[in-house]
Design a protein around this motif. Structure first.
Motif, PDB file in Angstrom:
ATOM      1  N   TYR A  33       1.604   9.333 -40.799  1.00 12.86           N
ATOM      2  CA  TYR A  33       2.363   9.453 -39.924  1.00 12.86           C
ATOM      3  C   TYR A  33       3.289  10.132 -38.673  1.00 12.86           C
ATOM      4  CZ  TYR A  33       1.617   4.513 -42.081  1.00 12.86           C
ATOM      5  OH  TYR A  33       0.637   3.248 -42.601  1.00 12.86           O
ATOM      6  N   PHE A  35       6.683  10.466 -35.973  1.00 13.59           N
ATOM      7  CA  PHE A  35       7.543   9.808 -35.856  1.00 13.59           C
ATOM      8  C   PHE A  35       7.806  10.841 -34.111  1.00 13.59           C
ATOM      9  CE2 PHE A  35       7.652   6.716 -38.478  1.00 13.59           C
ATOM     10  CZ  PHE A  35       6.163   7.303 -39.460  1.00 13.59           C
ATOM     11  N   ARG A  50       6.365   5.865 -32.757  1.00  8.58           N
ATOM     12  CA  ARG A  50       5.561   6.023 -34.136  1.00  8.58           C
ATOM     13  C   ARG A  50       4.208   6.558 -34.007  1.00  8.58           C
ATOM     14  NH1 ARG A  50       3.875   2.688 -38.369  1.00  8.58           N
ATOM     15  NH2 ARG A  50       4.353   0.274 -37.433  1.00  8.58           N
ATOM     16  N   ARG A  95       5.152  12.180 -42.020  1.00  8.59           N
ATOM     17  CA  ARG A  95       5.016  11.976 -43.227  1.00  8.59           C
ATOM     18  C   ARG A  95       4.000  11.355 -43.685  1.00  8.59           C
ATOM     19  NH1 ARG A  95       8.260   5.366 -44.753  1.00  8.59           N
ATOM     20  NH2 ARG A  95       7.918   5.827 -46.475  1.00  8.59           N
ATOM     21  N   GLY A  98       2.910   8.020 -49.198  1.00  5.57           N
ATOM     22  CA  GLY A  98       3.061   7.561 -50.638  1.00  5.57           C
ATOM     23  C   GLY A  98       3.791   8.521 -52.026  1.00  5.57           C
ATOM     24  N   GLY A  99       5.179   8.459 -53.002  1.00 13.25           N
ATOM     25  CA  GLY A  99       5.538   9.500 -53.388  1.00 13.25           C
ATOM     26  C   GLY A  99       6.441  10.290 -52.797  1.00 13.25           C
ATOM     27  N   SER A 100       6.102  11.208 -53.096  1.00 16.94           N
ATOM     28  CA  SER A 100       7.506  12.558 -52.153  1.00 16.94           C
ATOM     29  C   SER A 100       6.766  13.228 -51.008  1.00 16.94           C
ATOM     30  CB  SER A 100       7.381  13.037 -53.538  1.00 16.94           C
ATOM     31  OG  SER A 100       6.483  14.743 -53.114  1.00 16.94           O
ATOM     32  N   GLN A 101       5.108  13.032 -51.370  1.00 15.37           N
ATOM     33  CA  GLN A 101       3.826  12.762 -50.021  1.00 15.37           C
ATOM     34  C   GLN A 101       4.677  11.884 -48.772  1.00 15.37           C
ATOM     35  OE1 GLN A 101       1.822  15.436 -49.481  1.00 15.37           O
ATOM     36  NE2 GLN A 101       2.648  16.161 -51.585  1.00 15.37           N
ATOM     37  N   GLY A 102       5.446  11.201 -49.041  1.00 15.26           N
ATOM     38  CA  GLY A 102       5.798  10.034 -48.471  1.00 15.26           C
ATOM     39  C   GLY A 102       7.115  10.407 -47.471  1.00 15.26           C
ATOM     40  N   ASN A 103       7.836  11.115 -48.010  1.00 17.66           N
ATOM     41  CA  ASN A 103       9.025  11.376 -47.409  1.00 17.66           C
ATOM     42  C   ASN A 103       8.472  12.738 -45.806  1.00 17.66           C
ATOM     43  OD1 ASN A 103       9.674  10.873 -49.792  1.00 17.66           O
ATOM     44  ND2 ASN A 103      10.107  13.188 -50.290  1.00 17.66           N
ATOM     45  N   LEU A 104       9.879  12.060 -45.373  1.00 12.99           N
ATOM     46  CA  LEU A 104       9.756  12.264 -43.980  1.00 12.99           C
ATOM     47  C   LEU A 104       9.797  14.265 -44.023  1.00 12.99           C
ATOM     48  CD1 LEU A 104      11.460   9.975 -41.219  1.00 12.99           C
ATOM     49  CD2 LEU A 104       9.135  10.984 -41.001  1.00 12.99           C
ATOM     50  N   PHE A 106      11.077  17.280 -40.962  1.00 16.63           N
ATOM     51  CA  PHE A 106      11.447  17.102 -39.812  1.00 16.63           C
ATOM     52  C   PHE A 106      11.490  18.888 -39.232  1.00 16.63           C
ATOM     53  CE2 PHE A 106      13.811  12.802 -39.021  1.00 16.63           C
ATOM     54  CZ  PHE A 106      14.054  12.747 -40.709  1.00 16.63           C
TER      55      PHE A 106
END
Lengths: 116, 113
Positions: A33, A35, A50, A95, A98-104, A106
């Motif tokens: 994703y 944003f 997004r 983003r 899942g998991g830490s891969q799902g953290n944004l 910036f």
């Protein structure tokens, strides 16, 4: 590791004109994703728009639209009919799933000024 | 309609003090995050949590710790504040999966003197 780059630290636009903010990213993933966030002087980070990577159609929210070029890993934000209230820091973010891969993740932001 | 609340908007502390920054969300989100924001450096992740009593280090955890005893509350702790921790601190929350992005608090501007 994924990275997000905003190459324009500052931009300026005349009220009622159109401005485009650039963002590129680096990833080896195929699904993710993207944003754009706005941070006005009040400091509240607000989600502007997004985009899901699997969708070819560019997202649009009123005066805000994106130009998503998946192959080029580019995700620019176009603001049409700029208003004084659009003056803010704009952050592009990525983003994964899942998991830490799902953290944004910036970018460093672009400061947009709107001239009356 | 406030959804992520940071307890203080401005805070001034002395070097060596123990500092607590509190964040509460009312959206039943699993994930919570603490960032610091500095000019020219963007947002840098300090710690995050995917569940109660769970915590993970972000990119710049040194000098910080966190606590998550309840799902809705995520606290950032500066064990011994230093002047280089003067910054804007942003808390955020999100659902664990999906593309809804984060909801942010209004930020705490911390000055350590």
């Amino acid at each position: 590791a994924q990275t997000v780059t905003q190459s324009q630290p500052e931009m300026s636009v005349q009220e009622a004109e159109t401005v485009t903010l650039s963002c590129t990213y680096d990833t080896s993933e195929s699904d993710y994703y993207l944003f754009w966030y706005k941070q006005p002087p009040s400091r509240q980070m607000i989600l502007v728009i997004r985009q899901e990577a699997y969708k070819q159609q560019n997202a649009t929210e009123n005066r805000f639209s994106v130009n998503f070029q998946k192959a080029a890993k580019s995700f620019s934000l176009k603001i049409s009919d700029s208003q004084l209230g659009d003056a803010a820091m704009y952050f592009c973010a990525y983003r994964g799933y899942g998991g830490s891969q799902g953290n944004l993740i910036f970018g460093k932001g672009t400061k947009l000024s709107v001239k009356p | 309609d406030v959804k992520v609340t940071q307890s203080s908007r401005y805070l001034v502390k002395r070097t060596g003090e123990k500092v607590f920054l509190e964040c509460v969300q009312d959206m039943d989100h699993e994930n919570m995050f603490w960032y610091r924001q500095d000019p020219g450096l963007g947002l840098r992740l300090i710690y995050f949590s995917y569940d109660v009593k769970m915590k993970e280090k972000g990119d710049i955890p040194e000098g910080y710790s966190v606590s998550r005893e309840k799902k809705e509350r995520f606290s950032l702790i500066l064990e011994s504040a230093s002047t280089n921790q003067t910054s804007m601190y942003l808390c955020a929350s999100s659902l664990h999966l999906g593309g809804n992005g984060y909801t942010f608090g209004s930020g705490t501007r911390l000055t350590v003197v």
